[in-house]
Design an enzyme around this catalytic site. Structure first.
Site: not given
Length: 411
Positions: A51, A94
């Site tokens: 999401c 990351h």
């Protein structure tokens, strides 16, 4: 000779609105198509879509080609230009931050680790994740676990479901006097239900598109089970509804809500959204989505803020280690070829002297074998160390020199 480069391109909640994220969200079938296409062009591939983010990972000998292919996939999804691009150590860092919950909309949330694992699992099923991405994602999961076990961030975990329930409590007050409906019995819905139970919700009902799963969750929590066909009636009798399905279409629209006679709070945890934004215009209706959770989570972040530097250090440390290992593996084929060639020469020379060694006893013969093997190992020790050290610095001259000087590439 060079290592396989790892790249990631993507968009996230830090750059685009929920409207754009729901357009880019990949279901499993769509993610499978992405990794299949990348794989068909010779790249390793994993597609992570939650999401909060959509980001294809690719690995190959040419970083530019891998990045270009991943960006092309993002454009096919409708993203336009990628909003971030990371390569090698930055890409690893990351992903490790993502897996640790450090890049989540709700900082420190724990649900993301399972999503990272699932994305890698899908790529393994599709045959698109090779040696480089397998190492990357396995180490990312380990980095996430380290953050949870070695820092206070893990001792005060925050998840989207827990923050969603806290938001409801802030807006509605004591939950013991309230009734709630969960729409969707997947992982997110289950966690919301558990949080509501722990906070003493007065009445709890569950519904979902998968009848058996919703009924099982209701039975486990001693909650009421409702058929999804009766959603309109269910909404009229509750104070708050949490919706977390994987439906590509709106599950709750103005038709289901109707002209409600009591205030209704709708907390939409799905991307794409389950609740039609037009519901917010109905009298008495308040609609919240995942982007509204950040403010609530921020208030509980202070107690964990002191631990974030340690968590960030773990992600950076794991990323540096990943790149170091990647570079060492670049020199590994040359080193292995050198040792193999040296052993072939040693064995051939011992065999050639077999006639002169015939009078030796078995023990003496083993001593000759051991002595010659030790001489070879000592001769190769320094070149091997130097080649590995150079590889860690991303310098390949030693490995290339070994290939050239010893004709290791000659057939």
């Amino acid at each position: 000779m060079s290592a396989r480069h790892v790249v990631v391109v993507g968009t996230s909640h830090r750059h685009v609105s929920i409207e754009r994220r729901e357009q880019l969200r990949m279901c499993d079938a769509r993610a499978a198509e992405v990794v299949q296409r990348l794989s068909s062009h010779g790249h390793e591939a994993v597609a992570l879509s939650t999401c909060n983010r959509t980001e294809p990972y690719a690995a190959g000998p040419d970083a530019r080609a891998a990045r270009g292919a991943a960006e092309a996939e993002l454009r096919l999804l409708g993203a336009g230009d990628a909003l971030y691009r990371y390569e090698d150590e930055q890409a690893a860092r990351h992903l490790f931050r993502v897996a640790a919950g450090l890049d989540s909309l709700v900082a420190g949330e724990t649900h993301i680790l399972g999503q990272v694992r699932a994305a890698h699992g899908l790529a393994l099923d599709e045959g698109s994740s090779g040696a480089a991405l397998n190492r990357l994602f396995q180490q990312a999961i380990e980095a996430g676990r380290r953050v949870r076990t070695e820092t206070e961030v893990a001792r005060h975990p925050v998840s989207i479901p827990s923050v969603a329930v806290e938001l409801a409590q802030r807006e509605l007050g004591d939950l013991a006097a309230r009734s709630a409906l969960i729409v969707g019995a997947g992982t997110m819905g289950q966690l919301v239900a558990l949080n509501l139970t722990h906070r003493g919700i007065g009445r709890l009902a569950v519904t979902g598109r998968t009848v058996s799963r919703a009924a099982e969750l209701a039975l486990r929590l001693d909650a009421e089970w409702l058929e999804l066909d009766g959603l309109a009636d269910a909404l009229s009798g509750v104070d708050v509804v949490f919706s977390a399905t994987s439906s590509p279409e709106h599950v709750i629209t103005a038709r289901e809500v109707g002209a409600t006679r009591r205030p209704l709070l709708l907390v939409d945890l799905a991307v794409p959204r389950d609740v039609d934004p037009a519901v917010a215009d109905l009298p008495g209706c308040t609609v919240r989505n995942v982007d509204d959770l950040e403010t609530v989570a921020a208030s509980s972040l202070d107690r964990r803020m002191r631990e974030l530097p340690r968590a960030e250090a773990i992600a950076a440390e794991e990323a540096a280690l990943f790149v170091q290992r990647q570079r060492e593996r670049a020199a590994a084929p040359a080193i292995a070829s050198l040792h193999r060639r040296a052993e072939e020469i040693r064995a051939a020379e011992v065999a050639r002297a077999a006639g002169r060694l015939a009078s030796l006893s078995p023990t003496e013969r083993r001593s000759v074998e051991s002595l010659t093997a030790q001489i070879v190992a000592k001769l190769l020790h320094v070149p091997t160390i130097r080649a590995k050290e150079a590889a860690r610095r991303d310098e390949n001259m030693y490995a290339d020199a070994l290939l050239h000087l010893f004709a290791l590439n000659d057939a």
